[in-house]
Scaffold this motif. Structure first.
Motif, PDB file in Angstrom:
ATOM      1  N   LYS A 231      42.891-113.963 -81.275  1.00 49.19           N
ATOM      2  CA  LYS A 231      42.010-113.192 -82.147  1.00 49.19           C
ATOM      3  C   LYS A 231      40.654-113.887 -82.295  1.00 49.19           C
ATOM      4  CE  LYS A 231      41.461-112.000 -86.411  1.00 49.19           C
ATOM      5  NZ  LYS A 231      41.591-112.847 -87.572  1.00 49.19           N
ATOM      6  N   ASP A 232      40.675-115.212 -82.281  1.00 42.36           N
ATOM      7  CA  ASP A 232      39.418-115.963 -82.409  1.00 42.36           C
ATOM      8  C   ASP A 232      38.475-115.640 -81.257  1.00 42.36           C
ATOM      9  OD1 ASP A 232      40.170-117.269 -84.711  1.00 42.36           O
ATOM     10  OD2 ASP A 232      41.220-118.842 -83.609  1.00 42.36           O
ATOM     11  N   LEU A 233      39.048-115.589 -80.046  1.00 47.32           N
ATOM     12  CA  LEU A 233      38.203-115.314 -78.890  1.00 47.32           C
ATOM     13  C   LEU A 233      37.673-113.885 -78.936  1.00 47.32           C
ATOM     14  CD1 LEU A 233      40.076-117.182 -76.052  1.00 47.32           C
ATOM     15  CD2 LEU A 233      38.325-117.983 -77.615  1.00 47.32           C
ATOM     16  N   ILE A 234      38.499-112.985 -79.449  1.00 41.55           N
ATOM     17  CA  ILE A 234      38.030-111.601 -79.580  1.00 41.55           C
ATOM     18  C   ILE A 234      36.894-111.545 -80.597  1.00 41.55           C
ATOM     19  CG2 ILE A 234      38.693-109.312 -80.421  1.00 41.55           C
ATOM     20  CD1 ILE A 234      41.330-109.735 -79.009  1.00 41.55           C
ATOM     21  N   VAL A 236      34.780-113.933 -81.153  1.00 41.12           N
ATOM     22  CA  VAL A 236      33.604-114.454 -80.450  1.00 41.12           C
ATOM     23  C   VAL A 236      32.946-113.330 -79.671  1.00 41.12           C
ATOM     24  CG1 VAL A 236      32.847-115.955 -78.577  1.00 41.12           C
ATOM     25  CG2 VAL A 236      34.473-116.801 -80.260  1.00 41.12           C
ATOM     26  N   ARG A 238      33.125-110.207 -80.212  1.00 45.97           N
ATOM     27  CA  ARG A 238      32.518-109.204 -81.092  1.00 45.97           C
ATOM     28  C   ARG A 238      31.188-109.700 -81.647  1.00 45.97           C
ATOM     29  NH1 ARG A 238      36.421-107.625 -85.561  1.00 45.97           N
ATOM     30  NH2 ARG A 238      34.859-106.028 -85.944  1.00 45.97           N
ATOM     31  N   VAL A 239      31.153-110.992 -82.010  1.00 47.92           N
ATOM     32  CA  VAL A 239      29.901-111.530 -82.550  1.00 47.92           C
ATOM     33  C   VAL A 239      28.814-111.509 -81.471  1.00 47.92           C
ATOM     34  CG1 VAL A 239      28.776-113.621 -83.366  1.00 47.92           C
ATOM     35  CG2 VAL A 239      30.959-112.935 -84.345  1.00 47.92           C
ATOM     36  N   LEU A 240      29.207-111.838 -80.242  1.00 44.85           N
ATOM     37  CA  LEU A 240      28.228-111.807 -79.148  1.00 44.85           C
ATOM     38  C   LEU A 240      27.927-110.379 -78.720  1.00 44.85           C
ATOM     39  CD1 LEU A 240      29.497-114.646 -76.792  1.00 44.85           C
ATOM     40  CD2 LEU A 240      27.717-114.744 -78.499  1.00 44.85           C
ATOM     41  N   ARG A 241      28.694-109.449 -79.221  1.00 46.42           N
ATOM     42  CA  ARG A 241      28.596-108.044 -78.837  1.00 46.42           C
ATOM     43  C   ARG A 241      28.601-107.896 -77.324  1.00 46.42           C
ATOM     44  NH1 ARG A 241      23.949-105.366 -82.015  1.00 46.42           N
ATOM     45  NH2 ARG A 241      24.814-105.872 -84.038  1.00 46.42           N
TER      46      ARG A 241
ATOM     47  N   GLY B  57      30.398-109.209 -90.336  1.00 51.63           N
ATOM     48  CA  GLY B  57      30.697-107.863 -89.855  1.00 51.63           C
ATOM     49  C   GLY B  57      32.067-107.754 -89.217  1.00 51.63           C
ATOM     50  N   LEU B  58      32.826-108.830 -89.290  1.00 49.99           N
ATOM     51  CA  LEU B  58      34.165-108.802 -88.690  1.00 49.99           C
ATOM     52  C   LEU B  58      35.147-108.048 -89.583  1.00 49.99           C
ATOM     53  CD1 LEU B  58      34.254-112.472 -87.379  1.00 49.99           C
ATOM     54  CD2 LEU B  58      34.137-110.430 -85.979  1.00 49.99           C
ATOM     55  N   TYR B  59      34.926-108.103 -90.898  1.00 46.79           N
ATOM     56  CA  TYR B  59      35.695-107.293 -91.830  1.00 46.79           C
ATOM     57  C   TYR B  59      34.753-106.268 -92.451  1.00 46.79           C
ATOM     58  CZ  TYR B  59      39.472-110.829 -92.030  1.00 46.79           C
ATOM     59  OH  TYR B  59      40.478-111.693 -91.751  1.00 46.79           O
ATOM     60  N   GLU B  75      28.646-104.100 -88.609  1.00 46.06           N
ATOM     61  CA  GLU B  75      29.366-104.556 -87.416  1.00 46.06           C
ATOM     62  C   GLU B  75      28.861-105.951 -87.050  1.00 46.06           C
ATOM     63  OE1 GLU B  75      28.561-102.352 -83.908  1.00 46.06           O
ATOM     64  OE2 GLU B  75      26.431-102.199 -84.297  1.00 46.06           O
ATOM     65  N   PRO B  76      29.656-106.675 -86.253  1.00 45.35           N
ATOM     66  CA  PRO B  76      29.227-108.027 -85.897  1.00 45.35           C
ATOM     67  C   PRO B  76      28.015-107.984 -84.971  1.00 45.35           C
ATOM     68  CG  PRO B  76      31.491-107.586 -85.153  1.00 45.35           C
ATOM     69  CD  PRO B  76      30.955-106.315 -85.673  1.00 45.35           C
ATOM     70  N   GLY B  77      27.255-109.055 -84.966  1.00 39.16           N
ATOM     71  CA  GLY B  77      26.110-109.095 -84.070  1.00 39.16           C
ATOM     72  C   GLY B  77      25.574-110.501 -83.945  1.00 39.16           C
ATOM     73  N   PRO B  78      24.858-110.781 -82.849  1.00 40.78           N
ATOM     74  CA  PRO B  78      24.394-112.133 -82.582  1.00 40.78           C
ATOM     75  C   PRO B  78      23.336-112.627 -83.565  1.00 40.78           C
ATOM     76  CG  PRO B  78      23.629-110.604 -80.899  1.00 40.78           C
ATOM     77  CD  PRO B  78      24.570-109.852 -81.762  1.00 40.78           C
ATOM     78  N   VAL B  82      28.226-116.951 -85.741  1.00 41.30           N
ATOM     79  CA  VAL B  82      29.296-117.605 -86.491  1.00 41.30           C
ATOM     80  C   VAL B  82      29.700-118.899 -85.786  1.00 41.30           C
ATOM     81  CG1 VAL B  82      31.605-117.325 -87.445  1.00 41.30           C
ATOM     82  CG2 VAL B  82      30.134-115.325 -87.159  1.00 41.30           C
ATOM     83  N   PHE B  84      32.856-121.043 -85.777  1.00 38.97           N
ATOM     84  CA  PHE B  84      34.231-120.875 -86.236  1.00 38.97           C
ATOM     85  C   PHE B  84      34.868-122.219 -86.572  1.00 38.97           C
ATOM     86  CE2 PHE B  84      33.199-117.248 -83.635  1.00 38.97           C
ATOM     87  CZ  PHE B  84      33.707-116.186 -84.352  1.00 38.97           C
ATOM     88  N   SER B  88      36.575-122.208 -81.324  1.00 40.93           N
ATOM     89  CA  SER B  88      36.671-120.957 -80.551  1.00 40.93           C
ATOM     90  C   SER B  88      35.789-120.924 -79.314  1.00 40.93           C
ATOM     91  CB  SER B  88      36.329-119.746 -81.425  1.00 40.93           C
ATOM     92  OG  SER B  88      37.301-119.582 -82.405  1.00 40.93           O
ATOM     93  N   LEU B  90      35.467-120.738 -75.289  1.00 42.38           N
ATOM     94  CA  LEU B  90      36.345-120.218 -74.264  1.00 42.38           C
ATOM     95  C   LEU B  90      36.806-121.384 -73.397  1.00 42.38           C
ATOM     96  CD1 LEU B  90      34.422-117.013 -73.169  1.00 42.38           C
ATOM     97  CD2 LEU B  90      35.846-117.413 -75.149  1.00 42.38           C
ATOM     98  N   SER B 279      43.636-108.138 -90.020  1.00 36.87           N
ATOM     99  CA  SER B 279      42.980-108.646 -88.821  1.00 36.87           C
ATOM    100  C   SER B 279      43.497-107.912 -87.603  1.00 36.87           C
ATOM    101  CB  SER B 279      43.223-110.138 -88.679  1.00 36.87           C
ATOM    102  OG  SER B 279      44.582-110.373 -88.464  1.00 36.87           O
ATOM    103  N   VAL B 282      41.655-104.775 -87.419  1.00 37.82           N
ATOM    104  CA  VAL B 282      40.279-105.018 -86.992  1.00 37.82           C
ATOM    105  C   VAL B 282      40.238-105.226 -85.487  1.00 37.82           C
ATOM    106  CG1 VAL B 282      38.368-106.634 -87.087  1.00 37.82           C
ATOM    107  CG2 VAL B 282      39.477-105.905 -89.182  1.00 37.82           C
ATOM    108  N   ALA B 283      41.180-106.019 -85.008  1.00 38.37           N
ATOM    109  CA  ALA B 283      41.227-106.278 -83.580  1.00 38.37           C
ATOM    110  C   ALA B 283      41.656-105.023 -82.846  1.00 38.37           C
ATOM    111  CB  ALA B 283      42.223-107.389 -83.282  1.00 38.37           C
TER     112      ALA B 283
END
Lengths: 340, 283
Positions: A231-234, A236, A238-241, B57-59, B75-78, B82, B84, B88, B90, B279, B282-283
């Motif tokens: 979920k954390d990566l998802i 990420v 989402r934040v990066l859109r 914007g995640l919730y 909504e979330p956006g750059p 965030v 974390f 987080s 990759l 969550s 949301v996901a």
């Protein structure tokens, strides 16, 4: 090694020796040494036990084609098959030699003479059949993968799609290749009609059977892997859109690779098993047909030759799995992951 | 400093649970100016992270809303990057590639390839990670991962930086080190920052304002403390500073006297379950 064992008794000489060839031995701890010894001895012991059991047991089984072949007869048959292959090579070489000579003579007599170059058309040997089987199974497996992975990703990304398609997948997953085969045979016979077919019908039928039976584990495992992305990566993503394609490429696929490969390995195992059955019925000139022909042939050698085929099928199946494992090790980003 | 930047007004959120909706936050109000460093502090489970996730914007807030520069956030956006708690990053990308992912997204068409490259390297330099830029997360330490996480967020040139217990998982020495780095960066760039923490010293040392939250359920803003210590701040000098210790005591008093956690275990679990539940949706 022998040197080190002889000098160890006294302390001083042991010290001196430890600098020298013992360095190699002393690096391997006793526990590790035990591990290595057990790791090589136990499999050998198991194999020996199996051969003994086979040897003794086989003598007590009488069939209509004589006694069941033991390890010795099977080795003989293997050698026969190798010899047949060599004969075939020799015959092929002789054929081309004759043809070349004939053509050369024809040209000598008349430079404008029409030259005929024919291809050698021998009976497929055991080894040709192995090649055919491998080609067929890989074609079917690759086709299955090409269908299953994208489907798995799409299904895994959407909870609704997963729910919608899961029953369909679960229904088709356990269907035996023998049940598919008549349907596929009839469909291919009516659809795949061409004057000069690139592939024989038996090949297409066997390949499609393999595909239909083997794609389900890859599809399900890919979907489960995709649905399980952290979920954390998802977040990420989402934040990066990230757009859909980048999301799939950079986040979904890498994190579901381990599950994907679990599915692929299951699929390839099934594909290889299914192939033998399919070849028997579709008469694709591979290992399945080899076994079937020997069974129909019913000579005193047949049982031994079938045993050779059985062992070959086992060894190739093992080899295929290992190959996939090696590819996984190469593709997987997590090099520390233990794959087995 | 006085320019109104982010406004959280009357935010409340309910999480659905099998026993009916669970009210995690109620009537949270907060106004944050540009360039301000605000900490959210409170006992665990009081909904600090939920506030941050709503701003990110995640919730989605059930009631009320968040405005950034006069636009509603939904909504979330750059522009609201965030950092974390568990970095987080990759795991299959190197530090450089992790940052590149965000930079490519934000600066596509605005920077050339070479400029992007320079910008990524510049951000790695800010967090002192140039030496490990081609290493993957599993090859570097926890503190270094968090540095890369911060660099990734900074590289997106966010209007506001949201940090969710960024140093919570680090040992005390590494944490102090990173706090110093963060102060340095914030002085240089003047970012607006909202940081969640449960570390009183961290809050006092870094913040312009400390927002103390009451315990849940229905958690809300309890008190707000203005920290008027001069910058740059030095942790060693401040250790004996009576003003610093005054702020520290104020926060401690809030946490351990006014909001003393009488710990009923069961409701906390319910909240966790609820957060998990939501969550998933949301996901």
């Amino acid at each position: 090694m022998s040197e080190s064992t002889t000098v160890i008794p006294t302390v001083s000489s042991a010290k001196a020796a430890s600098k020298f060839p013992t360095a190699l031995v002393s690096k391997i701890s006793p526990a590790k040494l035990r591990d290595i010894v057990l790791g090589t001895c136990l499999p050998i012991l198991g194999l020996v036990f199996f051969l003994l059991f086979w040897h003794v047991g086989a003598q007590h089984i009488k069939t209509s084609l004589g006694t069941f072949p033991g390890p010795k007869e099977v080795v003989t048959q293997w050698n026969n098959l190798v010899a047949e292959q060599k004969d075939e090579y020799a015959r092929e070489a002789a054929f081309y030699e004759r043809q070349e000579k004939r053509n050369a003579e024809a040209l000598k007599e008349d430079p404008n003479a029409e030259i005929k170059v024919r291809e050698y058309n021998g009976r497929p040997t055991f080894f040709n059949k192995i090649q055919t089987s491998l080609f067929t199974v890989l074609s079917g497996f690759i086709l299955a993968t090409v269908i299953a992975i994208p489907m798995g990703i799409v299904i895994g990304l959407s909870q609704s799609l997963y729910r919608a398609f899961n029953p369909v997948i679960q229904i088709f997953k356990p269907v035996s290749p023998l049940a598919w085969l008549p349907l596929i045979t009839l469909v291919v016979s009516s659809v795949y009609v061409s004057e000069d077919p690139m592939f024989s019908k038996s090949f297409i039928i066997s390949m499609l059977t393999v595909t239909l039976c083997s794609m389900w584990p890859t599809m399900i495992n890919t979907a489960v892997g995709v649905a399980g992305v952290s979920k954390d990566l998802i977040n990420v993503s989402r934040v990066l859109r990230l757009d859909w394609l980048t999301h799939v490429r950079k986040i979904v696929i890498p994190s579901s690779i381990p599950m994907m490969f679990t599915g692929l390995r299951l699929s390839l195992g099934i594909a290889w098993m299914v192939l033998i059955a399919a070849e028997m019925l579709a008469q694709n000139p591979g290992l399945g047909k080899f076994v079937w022909d020997e069974f129909q042939n019913g000579s005193s050698d047949s049982l031994g030759r079938i045993c050779v085929a059985v062992l070959t099928i086992g060894v190739i199946g093992f080899g295929l799995d290992r190959t996939l494992l090696a590819i996984q090790g190469y593709v997987n980003w997590d090099k520390s992951a233990v794959v087995r | 400093m006085s320019e109104l930047h982010l406004e959280i007004s009357k935010v409340g959120i309910d999480f659905p649970t099998p026993k009916g909706p669970f009210c995690a936050l109620q009537d949270v109000n907060l106004k944050i100016s540009k360039g301000e460093f605000v900490s959210l502090i409170g006992h665990s489970g009081c909904g600090k992270s939920t506030v941050l996730n709503i701003v990110a914007g995640l919730y989605q807030a059930t009631t009320g809303g968040v405005m950034l520069n006069g636009r509603e956030v939904n909504e979330p956006g750059p522009e609201r990057a965030v950092v974390f708690q568990n970095h987080s990053l990759l795991p299959w990308l190197t530090a450089y590639q992790n940052i590149e992912l965000g930079v490519k997204r934000v600066f596509r068409g605005k920077k050339t390839k070479a400029e992007m490259r320079e910008w990524i390297e510049h951000n790695l330099e800010l967090v002192h990670m140039t030496h490990a830029m081609h290493k993957r997360p599993d090859e570097i330490s926890g503190g270094m991962k968090q540095r890369v996480g911060i660099a990734r967020a900074l590289a997106m040139e966010p209007e506001i930086l949201l940090m969710d217990e960024p140093f919570g998982a680090l040992d005390a020495l590494t944490r102090a080190h990173l706090q110093d780095s963060l102060m340095e960066i914030q002085t240089a760039l003047g970012n607006t920052v909202i940081m969640i923490t449960h570390d009183v010293d961290e809050a006092v040392l870094l913040s312009d304002r400390i927002v103390m939250m009451t315990n849940g359920p229905s958690a809300t803003v309890g008190e707000i403390l203005d920290v008027k210590l001069a910058r740059p701040r030095n942790r060693l000098e401040l250790a004996d500073d009576p003003e610093y210790n005054g702020y520290r005591t104020a926060v401690l008093r809030f946490l351990y006297e006014k909001q003393k956690k009488v710990e009923p275990i069961a409701p906390k679990r319910a909240e966790k379950a609820a957060e998990k539940d939501s969550s998933k949706q949301v996901a």
